[in-house]
Design a protein around this motif. Structure first.
Motif, PDB file in Angstrom:
ATOM      1  N   ALA A  39       1.113  -1.306   0.008  1.00  0.00           N
ATOM      2  CA  ALA A  39       0.103   0.043   0.128  1.00  0.00           C
ATOM      3  C   ALA A  39       1.155   1.308   0.343  1.00  0.00           C
ATOM      4  N   ALA A  40       2.108   0.867   0.613  1.00  0.00           N
ATOM      5  CA  ALA A  40       2.889   2.123   0.450  1.00  0.00           C
ATOM      6  C   ALA A  40       3.787   2.031  -0.859  1.00  0.00           C
ATOM      7  N   ILE A  41       4.167   1.915  -1.153  1.00  0.00           N
ATOM      8  CA  ILE A  41       4.416   1.544  -2.731  1.00  0.00           C
ATOM      9  C   ILE A  41       3.662   2.364  -3.722  1.00  0.00           C
ATOM     10  N   ALA A  42       1.943   1.479  -3.211  1.00  0.00           N
ATOM     11  CA  ALA A  42       1.706   1.904  -4.186  1.00  0.00           C
ATOM     12  C   ALA A  42       0.705   3.611  -4.185  1.00  0.00           C
ATOM     13  N   LYS A  43       1.004   4.344  -3.285  1.00  0.00           N
ATOM     14  CA  LYS A  43       0.710   5.260  -2.231  1.00  0.00           C
ATOM     15  C   LYS A  43       1.904   6.634  -3.035  1.00  0.00           C
ATOM     16  N   VAL A  44       3.622   6.001  -2.981  1.00  0.00           N
ATOM     17  CA  VAL A  44       4.471   6.292  -3.908  1.00  0.00           C
ATOM     18  C   VAL A  44       4.486   6.670  -5.321  1.00  0.00           C
ATOM     19  N   ILE A  45       4.307   5.309  -5.605  1.00  0.00           N
ATOM     20  CA  ILE A  45       4.010   5.697  -7.220  1.00  0.00           C
ATOM     21  C   ILE A  45       2.546   6.334  -7.786  1.00  0.00           C
ATOM     22  N   GLY A  46       1.451   5.862  -7.569  1.00  0.00           N
ATOM     23  CA  GLY A  46       0.890   6.160  -7.690  1.00  0.00           C
ATOM     24  C   GLY A  46      -0.392   5.356  -8.150  1.00  0.00           C
ATOM     25  N   ALA A  47      -0.068   4.335  -8.419  1.00  0.00           N
ATOM     26  CA  ALA A  47      -0.285   2.919  -9.162  1.00  0.00           C
ATOM     27  C   ALA A  47      -0.718   1.212  -8.080  1.00  0.00           C
ATOM     28  N   ASN A  48      -1.511   0.913  -8.296  1.00  0.00           N
ATOM     29  CA  ASN A  48      -1.725  -0.763  -7.013  1.00  0.00           C
ATOM     30  C   ASN A  48      -0.426  -1.273  -7.900  1.00  0.00           C
ATOM     31  N   PRO A  49      -0.072  -1.813  -6.993  1.00  0.00           N
ATOM     32  CA  PRO A  49       1.341  -2.726  -7.410  1.00  0.00           C
ATOM     33  C   PRO A  49       0.750  -4.494  -7.306  1.00  0.00           C
ATOM     34  N   ASP A  50      -0.463  -3.991  -7.162  1.00  0.00           N
ATOM     35  CA  ASP A  50      -1.291  -5.166  -7.481  1.00  0.00           C
ATOM     36  C   ASP A  50      -1.385  -5.976  -8.939  1.00  0.00           C
ATOM     37  N   PHE A  51      -0.811  -7.339  -9.538  1.00  0.00           N
ATOM     38  CA  PHE A  51      -0.515  -7.593 -10.839  1.00  0.00           C
ATOM     39  C   PHE A  51      -1.629  -8.691 -11.312  1.00  0.00           C
ATOM     40  N   SER A  52      -2.235  -8.726 -10.277  1.00  0.00           N
ATOM     41  CA  SER A  52      -3.632 -10.462 -10.389  1.00  0.00           C
ATOM     42  C   SER A  52      -4.002 -10.104 -11.661  1.00  0.00           C
TER      43      SER A  52
END
Length: 120
Positions: A39-52
């Protein structure tokens, strides 16, 4: 009946049970930490890091990528927060025990070495 009681009260069985309980709890903590980190990575890069949802050619490759990322985070947490501190503490205490050698052990080692030298 006493054999069964001895089996249940054996130290190894209790230690394994405690280890399993601790591992299950630790797994929940690491899973929550992984979600927090993603969630922190998603907030920083502005995208969801869920690749599902990523499915090139209809193959569910995204699920695998997400699982690999979660595994790498888990491995990082386990290594740096469990293995590394445990190894450091073990080396510290084992080194302290090795420094205090008994005089009789030292004498026995000298006798052994002199016997070996006499045979050669």
């Amino acid at each position: 009946m006493s054999g069964f009681k001895d089996f249940l009260m054996r130290g190894n069985l209790v230690e394994i049970a405690v280890g399993l309980i601790m591992a299950t709890s630790f797994g929940a903590v690491v899973a929550t930490f992984t979600e927090l980190l993603l969630a922190a990575i998603a907030k920083v890069i502005g995208a969801n890091p869920d690749f599902s949802a990523y499915k090139p050619g209809g193959l569910p490759v995204g699920v695998f990528i997400t699982a690999v990322i979660a595994f790498l985070i888990l491995a990082f947490v386990v290594y740096f927060f469990v293995v590394k501190p445990y190894t450091h503490m073990r080396q510290r205490f084992v080194a302290a025990e090795e420094e205090t050698t008994d005089e009789s052990v030292e004498l026995l080692r000298e006798i052994r070495d002199s016997l070996r030298a006499g045979r050669a």
